[in-house]
Design an enzyme around this catalytic site. Structure first.
Site, short mmCIF file in Angstrom:
data_model
loop_
_atom_site.label_atom_id
_atom_site.label_comp_id
_atom_site.label_asym_id
_atom_site.label_seq_id
_atom_site.Cartn_x
_atom_site.Cartn_y
_atom_site.Cartn_z
N ARG A 51 23.69 16.71 -11.07
CA ARG A 51 24.51 17.36 -10.05
C ARG A 51 25.96 16.91 -10.28
O ARG A 51 26.23 16.08 -11.13
CB ARG A 51 24.02 17.08 -8.62
CG ARG A 51 23.32 15.80 -8.32
CD ARG A 51 24.16 14.55 -8.40
NE ARG A 51 25.42 14.72 -7.70
CZ ARG A 51 26.52 14.03 -7.94
NH1 ARG A 51 26.52 13.12 -8.92
NH2 ARG A 51 27.61 14.21 -7.28
N GLY A 52 26.87 17.48 -9.47
CA GLY A 52 28.29 17.24 -9.70
C GLY A 52 28.84 18.40 -10.52
O GLY A 52 28.23 18.78 -11.55
N ALA A 53 29.96 18.96 -10.08
CA ALA A 53 30.44 20.23 -10.64
C ALA A 53 30.59 20.21 -12.17
O ALA A 53 30.03 21.07 -12.86
CB ALA A 53 31.74 20.62 -9.95
N GLN A 197 24.46 10.76 -2.19
CA GLN A 197 25.17 10.58 -3.46
C GLN A 197 26.10 9.36 -3.39
O GLN A 197 26.33 8.68 -4.39
CB GLN A 197 25.99 11.82 -3.81
CG GLN A 197 25.15 13.03 -4.20
CD GLN A 197 24.90 13.95 -3.02
OE1 GLN A 197 24.82 13.51 -1.89
NE2 GLN A 197 24.76 15.23 -3.28
N ASP A 238 34.49 21.23 -5.89
CA ASP A 238 33.53 22.13 -6.57
C ASP A 238 34.15 23.48 -6.89
O ASP A 238 33.69 24.18 -7.79
CB ASP A 238 32.28 22.31 -5.72
CG ASP A 238 31.47 21.02 -5.73
OD1 ASP A 238 31.78 20.12 -4.93
OD2 ASP A 238 30.57 20.90 -6.58
N ASN A 248 34.10 21.30 -1.30
CA ASN A 248 33.56 20.03 -1.80
C ASN A 248 32.39 19.64 -0.89
O ASN A 248 32.08 20.36 0.08
CB ASN A 248 34.65 18.95 -1.82
CG ASN A 248 34.19 17.70 -2.57
OD1 ASN A 248 33.66 17.79 -3.69
ND2 ASN A 248 34.37 16.54 -1.98
N LYS A 249 31.77 18.52 -1.21
CA LYS A 249 30.58 18.08 -0.48
C LYS A 249 30.78 18.17 1.03
O LYS A 249 31.83 17.80 1.55
CB LYS A 249 30.26 16.64 -0.89
CG LYS A 249 29.07 15.98 -0.23
CD LYS A 249 27.80 16.79 -0.31
CE LYS A 249 27.43 17.19 -1.71
NZ LYS A 249 26.43 18.30 -1.74
O1 MRU Z 1 25.70 18.54 -4.35
P1 MRU Z 1 26.44 17.77 -5.41
O2 MRU Z 1 26.00 16.36 -5.52
O3 MRU Z 1 26.42 18.49 -6.74
O4 MRU Z 1 27.93 17.78 -4.91
C1 MRU Z 1 28.92 17.16 -5.70
C2 MRU Z 1 30.26 17.17 -5.07
O5 MRU Z 1 30.48 17.73 -4.04
C3 MRU Z 1 31.35 16.52 -5.85
O6 MRU Z 1 32.32 16.00 -5.00
C4 MRU Z 1 32.01 17.56 -6.76
O7 MRU Z 1 31.05 18.22 -7.53
C5 MRU Z 1 33.00 16.97 -7.66
S1 MRU Z 1 32.21 15.97 -8.90
C6 MRU Z 1 33.38 15.49 -10.01
#
Ligand code: MRU
Length: 349
Positions: A51-53, A197, A238, A248-249
């Protein structure tokens, strides 16, 4: 200068298949999964093993490479149709982070323009994406850390570290760099319910680097802001729309509102690949809703009285007006807006 270890990597491509560090099992277990084709790659993305963009963009790219290898025997129309189908499959795995669609779009373009069946060209492009993301994070770390005075206390949300990227991280890259430059007094990491996370991943990464971190529940952020214990809120993104709004999250928006109330500055750190100039404003961003069981169950067991349902949006949108600094590898924008973003993206790399 202090050193950050930053040995963590979310993915490994061995030339044949994709190895994925299963982030759902961290920090108790470091278990690696394998994805051997595009369908398995879509599953590990959708199910949050990776996970993470930026990291899902890289995983998606290698998923497409594996599909391209299987499609290599087809004629030109069959090759292009197969690539398009696989792109649609992978892009649907998670809708909010534009990095996934952007990475797939880049490889699809190469597949359409190049020699039909040349899957090695896609493999090379996926490797280039990896190297570019890592280099972008190093650059953003330097640009972002320059804003922080020695003794700064940072609050961060979710996980934006090596686990979420090709390495180092976006917001966590700034935090790591500020630590190496002795500007950082400590980090407050929000738990980031329901996937934790912050609690499971950010704290783990920071601990491994010896960077002091206090874990707090999401709802304690304003409490610590009011006590004067936070100097900066630093988060990733994201998707950033043309007017500077940031998805974002879930919880990022509330943090930005609280930060503005307390006169605390907000920094968003994201590579240019996260900027979607084709989308005008944050209201248009597709927000992923995940299943209610992610809230109703904790560690696989029912955590609350049986309820009919729960609502689980996993991202929110912070309006550009609440963001003080946007850091990208192409440069920084203070008080981001449409003109600033257009100038940044139109300018030289
Ligand atoms: O649901 P996730 O864990 O994929 O969400 C991730 C986030 O919201 C991060 O802040 C975002 O992807 C930036 S990661 C460099």
């Amino acid at each position: 200068m202090m050193m950050a270890n930053d040995q963590v990597r979310a993915l490994r491509w061995d030339g044949e298949i994709l190895h994925v560090l299963d982030q759902r099992r961290l920090p108790t277990e470091e278990h690696w999964l394998v994805a051997t084709d595009a369908a398995e790659t879509a599953r590990v993305i959708h199910d949050m093993a990776v996970r993470g963009a930026p990291a899902i963009g890289l995983a998606g790219a290698y998923g497409l490479v594996m599909a391209a290898r299987e499609l290599a025997g087809r004629d030109a129309p069959g090759w292009i149709a197969g690539i398009a189908e696989t792109v649609a499959l992978l892009a649907a795995a998670r809708p909010t982070a534009v990095n996934l669609a952007a990475a797939l779009g880049r490889l699809e373009h190469i597949a359409r323009q190049g020699i039909p069946g040349d899957w090695r060209a896609l493999e090379q492009a996926a490797g280039a994406l990896w190297a570019e993301d890592l280099a972008a994070n190093v650059r953003m770390g330097e640009l972002g850390a320059a804003f922080l005075k020695p003794g700064t206390r940072v609050l961060t949300h979710c996980n934006t570290g090596s686990l979420a990227t090709a390495g180092l991280g976006t917001a966590l890259g700034v935090i790591r760099t500020a630590w190496m430059q002795q500007r950082l007094a400590g980090v407050y990491a929000t738990e980031s319910r329901p996937w934790l996370q912050g609690g499971r991943l950010t704290s783990w990464e920071l601990n491994r680097d010896g960077i002091p971190v206090n874990l707090i529940v999401d709802s304690a952020a304003a409490f610590f802001m009011a006590r004067g214990e936070i100097d900066w809120v630093i988060v990733g993104a994201d998707r950033i729309t043309a007017n500077g709004d940031v998805a974002n999250k879930i919880g990022t928006y509330a943090l930005a509102v609280a930060a503005r109330h307390h006169g605390i500055r907000v920094m968003v750190v994201a590579p240019a690949a996260t900027i979607d100039l084709g989308m005008t404003r944050g209201e248009d961003i597709p927000i992923e809703f995940r299943g209610p069981e992610e809230i109703l169950r904790v560690s696989g067991r029912s955590a609350v009285e049986p309820l009919l349902t729960a609502l689980n949006p996993v991202f929110d949108v912070t309006p550009a007006g609440l963001i003080d600094v946007l850091v990208t590898e192409k440069g920084i924008i203070e008080r981001p807006d449409a003109a600033g973003l257009a100038a940044l993206m139109g300018g030289p790399c």
